[in-house]
Design a protein around this motif. Structure first.
Motif, PDB file in Angstrom:
ATOM      1  N   GLY A  94       0.830  -1.198   0.000  1.00  0.00           N
ATOM      2  CA  GLY A  94       0.000   0.000   0.000  1.00  0.00           C
ATOM      3  C   GLY A  94       0.863   1.246   0.000  1.00  0.00           C
ATOM      4  O   GLY A  94       1.867   1.314   0.720  1.00  0.00           O
ATOM      5  N   THR A  96       1.535   5.167   0.860  1.00  0.00           N
ATOM      6  CA  THR A  96       1.062   6.117   1.860  1.00  0.00           C
ATOM      7  C   THR A  96       2.053   7.265   1.979  1.00  0.00           C
ATOM      8  O   THR A  96       3.254   7.075   1.782  1.00  0.00           O
ATOM      9  CB  THR A  96       0.869   5.444   3.231  1.00  0.00           C
ATOM     10  OG1 THR A  96       0.346   6.393   4.167  1.00  0.00           O
ATOM     11  CG2 THR A  96       2.179   4.889   3.767  1.00  0.00           C
ATOM     12  N   ARG A 100       1.563   6.057  10.325  1.00  0.00           N
ATOM     13  CA  ARG A 100       0.376   5.417  10.883  1.00  0.00           C
ATOM     14  C   ARG A 100       0.606   5.093  12.354  1.00  0.00           C
ATOM     15  O   ARG A 100       1.735   4.847  12.794  1.00  0.00           O
ATOM     16  CB  ARG A 100       0.047   4.133  10.108  1.00  0.00           C
ATOM     17  CG  ARG A 100      -0.146   4.371   8.614  1.00  0.00           C
ATOM     18  CD  ARG A 100      -1.465   5.032   8.307  1.00  0.00           C
ATOM     19  NE  ARG A 100      -1.580   5.383   6.888  1.00  0.00           N
ATOM     20  CZ  ARG A 100      -2.736   5.662   6.282  1.00  0.00           C
ATOM     21  NH1 ARG A 100      -3.864   5.635   6.958  1.00  0.00           N
ATOM     22  NH2 ARG A 100      -2.759   5.989   5.010  1.00  0.00           N
ATOM     23  N   TRP A 104       3.326  -0.569  10.293  1.00  0.00           N
ATOM     24  CA  TRP A 104       3.409  -1.588   9.252  1.00  0.00           C
ATOM     25  C   TRP A 104       4.878  -1.703   8.829  1.00  0.00           C
ATOM     26  O   TRP A 104       5.629  -0.731   8.932  1.00  0.00           O
ATOM     27  CB  TRP A 104       2.602  -1.162   8.025  1.00  0.00           C
ATOM     28  CG  TRP A 104       1.173  -1.577   7.979  1.00  0.00           C
ATOM     29  CD1 TRP A 104       0.645  -2.655   7.339  1.00  0.00           C
ATOM     30  CD2 TRP A 104       0.062  -0.881   8.563  1.00  0.00           C
ATOM     31  NE1 TRP A 104      -0.725  -2.683   7.499  1.00  0.00           N
ATOM     32  CE2 TRP A 104      -1.103  -1.601   8.242  1.00  0.00           C
ATOM     33  CE3 TRP A 104      -0.052   0.285   9.333  1.00  0.00           C
ATOM     34  CZ2 TRP A 104      -2.364  -1.209   8.657  1.00  0.00           C
ATOM     35  CZ3 TRP A 104      -1.302   0.680   9.750  1.00  0.00           C
ATOM     36  CH2 TRP A 104      -2.445  -0.060   9.419  1.00  0.00           C
ATOM     37  N   GLN A 106       7.652  -1.108   6.346  1.00  0.00           N
ATOM     38  CA  GLN A 106       7.640   0.014   5.414  1.00  0.00           C
ATOM     39  C   GLN A 106       8.951   0.108   4.646  1.00  0.00           C
ATOM     40  O   GLN A 106      10.028  -0.094   5.205  1.00  0.00           O
ATOM     41  CB  GLN A 106       7.395   1.312   6.196  1.00  0.00           C
ATOM     42  CG  GLN A 106       7.176   2.534   5.336  1.00  0.00           C
ATOM     43  CD  GLN A 106       6.602   3.674   6.162  1.00  0.00           C
ATOM     44  OE1 GLN A 106       5.516   3.601   6.692  1.00  0.00           O
ATOM     45  NE2 GLN A 106       7.371   4.746   6.273  1.00  0.00           N
ATOM     46  N   LEU A 136      -5.374   5.764   1.358  1.00  0.00           N
ATOM     47  CA  LEU A 136      -5.943   4.474   1.757  1.00  0.00           C
ATOM     48  C   LEU A 136      -6.426   4.531   3.206  1.00  0.00           C
ATOM     49  O   LEU A 136      -5.733   5.049   4.084  1.00  0.00           O
ATOM     50  CB  LEU A 136      -4.890   3.369   1.620  1.00  0.00           C
ATOM     51  CG  LEU A 136      -4.439   3.041   0.190  1.00  0.00           C
ATOM     52  CD1 LEU A 136      -3.176   2.178   0.224  1.00  0.00           C
ATOM     53  CD2 LEU A 136      -5.542   2.351  -0.594  1.00  0.00           C
ATOM     54  N   ASN A 138      -7.631   2.835   6.909  1.00  0.00           N
ATOM     55  CA  ASN A 138      -7.038   1.785   7.734  1.00  0.00           C
ATOM     56  C   ASN A 138      -7.570   0.408   7.353  1.00  0.00           C
ATOM     57  O   ASN A 138      -6.833  -0.578   7.363  1.00  0.00           O
ATOM     58  CB  ASN A 138      -7.298   2.060   9.214  1.00  0.00           C
ATOM     59  CG  ASN A 138      -6.396   3.151   9.767  1.00  0.00           C
ATOM     60  OD1 ASN A 138      -5.311   3.379   9.253  1.00  0.00           O
ATOM     61  ND2 ASN A 138      -6.847   3.830  10.791  1.00  0.00           N
ATOM     62  N   GLU A 140      -8.497  -0.533   4.409  1.00  0.00           N
ATOM     63  CA  GLU A 140      -7.832  -0.913   3.158  1.00  0.00           C
ATOM     64  C   GLU A 140      -6.385  -1.311   3.408  1.00  0.00           C
ATOM     65  O   GLU A 140      -5.874  -2.259   2.802  1.00  0.00           O
ATOM     66  CB  GLU A 140      -7.929   0.239   2.159  1.00  0.00           C
ATOM     67  CG  GLU A 140      -9.358   0.451   1.656  1.00  0.00           C
ATOM     68  CD  GLU A 140      -9.599   1.830   1.072  1.00  0.00           C
ATOM     69  OE1 GLU A 140     -10.703   2.045   0.516  1.00  0.00           O
ATOM     70  OE2 GLU A 140      -8.720   2.708   1.175  1.00  0.00           O
ATOM     71  N   LEU A 141      -5.735  -0.606   4.323  1.00  0.00           N
ATOM     72  CA  LEU A 141      -4.349  -0.941   4.657  1.00  0.00           C
ATOM     73  C   LEU A 141      -4.252  -2.287   5.377  1.00  0.00           C
ATOM     74  O   LEU A 141      -3.203  -2.928   5.356  1.00  0.00           O
ATOM     75  CB  LEU A 141      -3.736   0.154   5.525  1.00  0.00           C
ATOM     76  CG  LEU A 141      -3.394   1.455   4.794  1.00  0.00           C
ATOM     77  CD1 LEU A 141      -2.962   2.523   5.784  1.00  0.00           C
ATOM     78  CD2 LEU A 141      -2.310   1.238   3.762  1.00  0.00           C
ATOM     79  N   ASP A 142      -5.345  -2.728   5.999  1.00  0.00           N
ATOM     80  CA  ASP A 142      -5.341  -4.031   6.654  1.00  0.00           C
ATOM     81  C   ASP A 142      -5.057  -5.158   5.672  1.00  0.00           C
ATOM     82  O   ASP A 142      -4.596  -6.238   6.060  1.00  0.00           O
ATOM     83  CB  ASP A 142      -6.689  -4.296   7.345  1.00  0.00           C
ATOM     84  CG  ASP A 142      -6.807  -3.574   8.670  1.00  0.00           C
ATOM     85  OD1 ASP A 142      -5.762  -3.184   9.237  1.00  0.00           O
ATOM     86  OD2 ASP A 142      -7.941  -3.394   9.154  1.00  0.00           O
ATOM     87  N   CYS A 144      -2.842  -4.971   3.377  1.00  0.00           N
ATOM     88  CA  CYS A 144      -1.448  -4.828   2.937  1.00  0.00           C
ATOM     89  C   CYS A 144      -0.492  -5.456   3.946  1.00  0.00           C
ATOM     90  O   CYS A 144      -0.736  -5.429   5.150  1.00  0.00           O
ATOM     91  CB  CYS A 144      -1.091  -3.351   2.772  1.00  0.00           C
ATOM     92  SG  CYS A 144      -2.170  -2.449   1.643  1.00  0.00           S
ATOM     93  N   LEU A 147       4.036  -1.201   3.486  1.00  0.00           N
ATOM     94  CA  LEU A 147       3.715   0.125   2.976  1.00  0.00           C
ATOM     95  C   LEU A 147       4.903   0.680   2.201  1.00  0.00           C
ATOM     96  O   LEU A 147       6.061   0.404   2.521  1.00  0.00           O
ATOM     97  CB  LEU A 147       3.359   1.084   4.108  1.00  0.00           C
ATOM     98  CG  LEU A 147       2.193   0.687   5.017  1.00  0.00           C
ATOM     99  CD1 LEU A 147       1.850   1.830   5.965  1.00  0.00           C
ATOM    100  CD2 LEU A 147       0.975   0.282   4.203  1.00  0.00           C
TER     101      LEU A 147
END
Length: 265
Positions: A94, A96, A100, A104, A106, A136, A138, A140-142, A144, A147
């Motif tokens: 994802g 970004t 966050r 995640w 990254q 995106l 949260n 939607e990021l779940d 992924c 990032l």
């Protein structure tokens, strides 16, 4: 003529980025950005465009700004649900521009591109780009496991959607041309597809609710942390089946305990 065809095929193979790499645009609001993203993809050898709930598509502005990449628009896959769009992917990245609350894994664009090309040579991979205004969510990021951030000046960090696609597509092409195929640390070739992982997460949520472990208002936060834990582990499909088997046995045991309590009453 035969030699020319063989040479052309070889050239396409060398310059084409991973054959099952999907660029996924989520809830794009301006059709011009879809067309510009398609053009950015085509000049860098990317061919698979997926649109999730686009606000206006097809649209003349998308066609106009595609400028030679109209075929990508014609072949674009349209989905109402993001989880369906990436269901068979073994790895989802994802994009970004902001930090966050829950960390995640990254990567910056260049190392991410090298990893994506390496994995994409033998497994379906998706890169998600969010809505122009909010990016995106949260939820939607779940979906992924990693990032991607594009380095920018601190003064102004906002990139246009099509610009972001262009930069990632360029980095992917460079990685492909340099034949950068690292060992992909933390990435398993046999990792379970997202549909299987989402089925497991739904099952886990249900069991943890029944056990009283998940309670509002921290349920979403705790599930997000558990997703990060299992995504780091990269279980394969058989391991997911084992985990779900454990959950099923826990449910069966809990049901037997409840019946014993009822019998005592």
């Amino acid at each position: 003529m035969t030699e020319y065809k063989e040479e052309a095929a070889l050239l396409h193979e060398k310059t084409s980025v991973a054959p099952d790499l999907r660029i996924v645009l989520v809830e794009t609001s301006h059709p011009g950005n879809i067309g510009s993203a398609a053009r950015a993809m085509k000049v860098m050898g990317l061919e698979r465009l997926i649109l999730v709930r686009p606000q206006r598509f097809p649209d003349p502005q998308a066609t106009a700004l595609a400028s030679g990449a109209e075929d990508l628009l014609e072949r674009a896959e349209i989905h109402d649900d993001l989880s369906t769009a990436v269901a068979d992917c073994q790895r989802v990245y994802g994009t970004t521009a902001r930090d966050r609350h829950i960390a995640w894994p990254q990567l910056e664009a260049r190392p991410a591109a090298a990893q994506i090309v390496a994995l994409g040579a033998h497994a379906p991979v998706a890169i998600l780009f969010g809505n122009e205004r909010a990016g995106l969510s949260n939820d939607e990021l779940d979906l992924c496991q990693c990032l991607i951030q594009i380095p920018t000046a601190e003064v102004y960090r906002s990139l246009n959607l099509a610009q972001a696609v262009q930069i990632l597509a360029y980095e992917l092409l460079l990685a492909q041309r340099a034949a950068v195929f690292p060992s992909s640390p933390g990435v398993s070739e046999a990792a379970a597809p997202r549909a299987a992982m989402e089925g497991f997460y739904g099952h886990l949520r249900r069991v943890l609710r029944q056990a009283g472990f998940l309670q509002a208002p921290r349920e979403a936060h705790m599930m997000r942390r558990l997703r990060r834990l299992f995504d780091r582990a990269q279980p394969d499909l058989n391991e997911v089946y084992i985990l779900r088997g454990i959950l099923t046995e826990v449910e069966r045991w809990a049901g037997q305990v409840d019946k014993q309590d009822e019998h005592r009453l």
